[in-house]
Design an enzyme around this catalytic site. Structure first.
Site, PDB file in Angstrom:
ATOM      1  N   GLY A   1      -2.181   5.574   0.684  1.00 12.77           N
ATOM      2  CA  GLY A   1      -1.822   5.320   2.124  1.00 12.77           C
ATOM      3  C   GLY A   1      -0.677   5.387   2.155  1.00 12.77           C
ATOM      4  O   GLY A   1       0.353   4.820   1.556  1.00 12.77           O
TER       5      GLY A   1
ATOM      6  N   ASP B   1       0.620  -3.240   2.231  1.00 12.34           N
ATOM      7  CA  ASP B   1      -0.070  -4.611   2.005  1.00 12.34           C
ATOM      8  C   ASP B   1       0.715  -5.668   1.082  1.00 12.34           C
ATOM      9  O   ASP B   1       0.330  -6.879   1.027  1.00 12.34           O
ATOM     10  CB  ASP B   1      -1.408  -4.202   1.135  1.00 12.34           C
ATOM     11  CG  ASP B   1      -2.414  -3.382   1.818  1.00 12.34           C
ATOM     12  OD1 ASP B   1      -2.386  -3.388   3.160  1.00 12.34           O
ATOM     13  OD2 ASP B   1      -3.415  -2.922   1.436  1.00 12.34           O
TER      14      ASP B   1
HETATM   15  O1  F6P Z   1      -3.387   0.430   0.883  1.00 12.72           O
HETATM   16  C1  F6P Z   1      -2.912   0.445   2.460  1.00 12.72           C
HETATM   17  C2  F6P Z   1      -3.975   0.268   3.249  1.00 12.72           C
HETATM   18  O2  F6P Z   1      -3.229   0.574   4.626  1.00 12.72           O
HETATM   19  C3  F6P Z   1      -4.995  -0.727   3.369  1.00 12.72           C
HETATM   20  O3  F6P Z   1      -4.201  -1.734   3.903  1.00 12.72           O
HETATM   21  C4  F6P Z   1      -6.088   0.011   4.027  1.00 12.72           C
HETATM   22  O4  F6P Z   1      -7.361  -0.912   3.788  1.00 12.72           O
HETATM   23  C5  F6P Z   1      -6.122   1.055   3.646  1.00 12.72           C
HETATM   24  O5  F6P Z   1      -5.000   1.778   3.176  1.00 12.72           O
HETATM   25  C6  F6P Z   1      -6.720   2.152   4.488  1.00 12.72           C
HETATM   26  O6  F6P Z   1      -6.609   3.651   4.235  1.00 12.72           O
HETATM   27  P1  F6P Z   1      -7.038   4.871   4.584  1.00 12.72           P
HETATM   28  O7  F6P Z   1      -7.465   4.475   6.089  1.00 12.72           O
HETATM   29  O8  F6P Z   1      -5.810   5.583   4.650  1.00 12.72           O
HETATM   30  O9  F6P Z   1      -7.906   5.401   3.711  1.00 12.72           O
END
Ligand code: F6P
Length: 371
Positions: free
Chosen positions: A39, A156
């Site tokens: 992410g 996170d």
């Molecule tokens: O790992 C970071 C994060 O933002 C988490 O808090 C969240 O669960 C996840 O990525 C969401 O990721 P995406 O929607 O990009 O798959």
């Protein structure tokens, strides 16, 4: 892969004395790869800029950017990075290199393809900027003989061995601003407002923004919650004369007798499902149990977008400089980390071995203000 980067270059010009360890005349030009995976988060561009600026201007290296995380390494898609084409990106959110949640260990011939791709670009050391998944791959590749340096990134803040990851501070600020805004509308309408924030396994964002925003209840993945207790806090607060309440909930929070709220059962290449929806569940439970008008807001990817705070720009810049130093010194298999006020190097597996969950003491501080 070539093992170490540090080689004496006869006749190389002495340009700078580099902070403590090496002088430029002791370093032969190397080819350093960099990728951003997982992410995205604010501050990634600041890391890239720092790696390029010191890598090229001080050490005389060439810096090769892989597109879209590990996907770009598997497919050997690169952009050559220079101080010129990485200028003006410090304040920009996202990543100019793109990102993906690709896992080379889940791809056919994945590890071989990674090695072939790095050989083709003659990469001496690859800097991976990522969270538990991206750096988990970096750690496993280190064991396969690939020269790696890791930079910890995630909003996170759940990576071990570093006090903070960059991106977290920005996400907390965005959530705190949202809570401030929710306060005024909650008060106008005598409502309970539930804010769902990110945090899959750890409640750092919920706890920090909840404390900063004065939340009346904070629910985190580390502590399965009792919905009746949450409602009791709200009733108690309203009995004391308040007409509104704010509940902050991490997406990974679970009711004691329940399960995680999922958006879909589908798993990504690292086995993660998409979480989300606990805020909406709380909205209807709180309304039914207390009778108070309740609304939920899911902040979602707004938390990851846009410009990094000054704190994150500085931390990301320090990480980038530390990473190019480690890569240059041949100190591979390491992750740069913030411990206290110092940037240190720890073995990659210390960073990704276990997740850093919320500090009990911090939650106890938050609890004083519940209800
Ligand atoms: O790992 C970071 C994060 O933002 C988490 O808090 C969240 O669960 C996840 O990525 C969401 O990721 P995406 O929607 O990009 O798959």
């Amino acid at each position: 892969m070539v093992a170490g980067v540090v080689k004496r270059a006869p006749g190389a010009a002495a340009v700078y004395r580099v902070g403590g360890a090496l002088a430029a005349e002791e370093v032969e030009m190397a080819r350093i790869g960099i990728l951003t995976g997982g992410g995205d988060c604010p501050g990634l561009n600041a890391v890239i800029r720092a790696v390029v600026r010191k890598g090229v201007n001080v050490y005389g290296h060439a810096v090769v950017g892989y597109r879209d995380g590990w996907r770009g390494v598997l497919e050997n898609r690169v952009s050559y990075l220079t101080p010129d084409n990485t200028s003006g990106i410090l304040h920009r959110g996202g990543t100019i290199l793109g990102s993906s949640r690709t896992n080379p260990f889940k791809e056919e011939r994945g590890v071989e393809l990674v090695k072939e791709s790095l050989e083709a670009e003659r990469i001496d050391c690859l800097i991976a900027v990522g969270g538990e998944d991206t750096l988990g791959v970096a750690d496993k590749l280190t064991a396969e003989g690939v020269s790696m340096v890791g930079v910890p990134k995630t909003i996170d803040n759940d990576l071990s061995a570093t006090d903070f990851t960059f991106g977290f501070h920005t996400a907390v600020q965005i959530c705190t601003d949202a809570i401030d805004r929710l306060h005024s509308t909650a008060e106008s309408h005598n409502r309970v407002l539930v804010l769902e924030v990110m945090g899959r396994h750890a409640g750092w964002i919920a706890a920090y923004s909840g404390i900063a925003g004065g939340a009346d209840s904070i629910l985190v993945p580390e502590r399965p919650f009792d919905i009746e207790e949450v409602c009791e806090h709200i009733r108690h607060r309203h009995q004391r004369g308040h007409s509104f309440s704010i509940v902050v909930v991490a997406e990974g929070a679970v009711p004691r007798e329940g399960q995680e709220s999922l958006q879909t059962q589908e798993k990504d290449a690292f086995g993660h499902v998409r979480l989300g929806g606990v805020g909406v569940w709380l909205e209807s439970e709180i309304k039914d149990r207390t009778g108070f008008d309740t609304r939920a807001t899911i902040l979602g990817h707004i938390q990851r977008g846009g410009t990094p705070t000054a704190y994150d720009r500085v931390l990301a810049t320090r990480f980038g400089i530390a990473a190019i130093d480690a890569a240059t010194e041949g100190d591979h298999g390491k992750m740069v980390a913030l411990q206290g006020t110092e940037i240190v190097r720890v073995p990659l597996n210390e960073g990704v071995g276990t997740l850093k969950t919320l500090d009990e003491e911090l939650y106890e501080t938050a609890e004083v203000f519940f209800g």
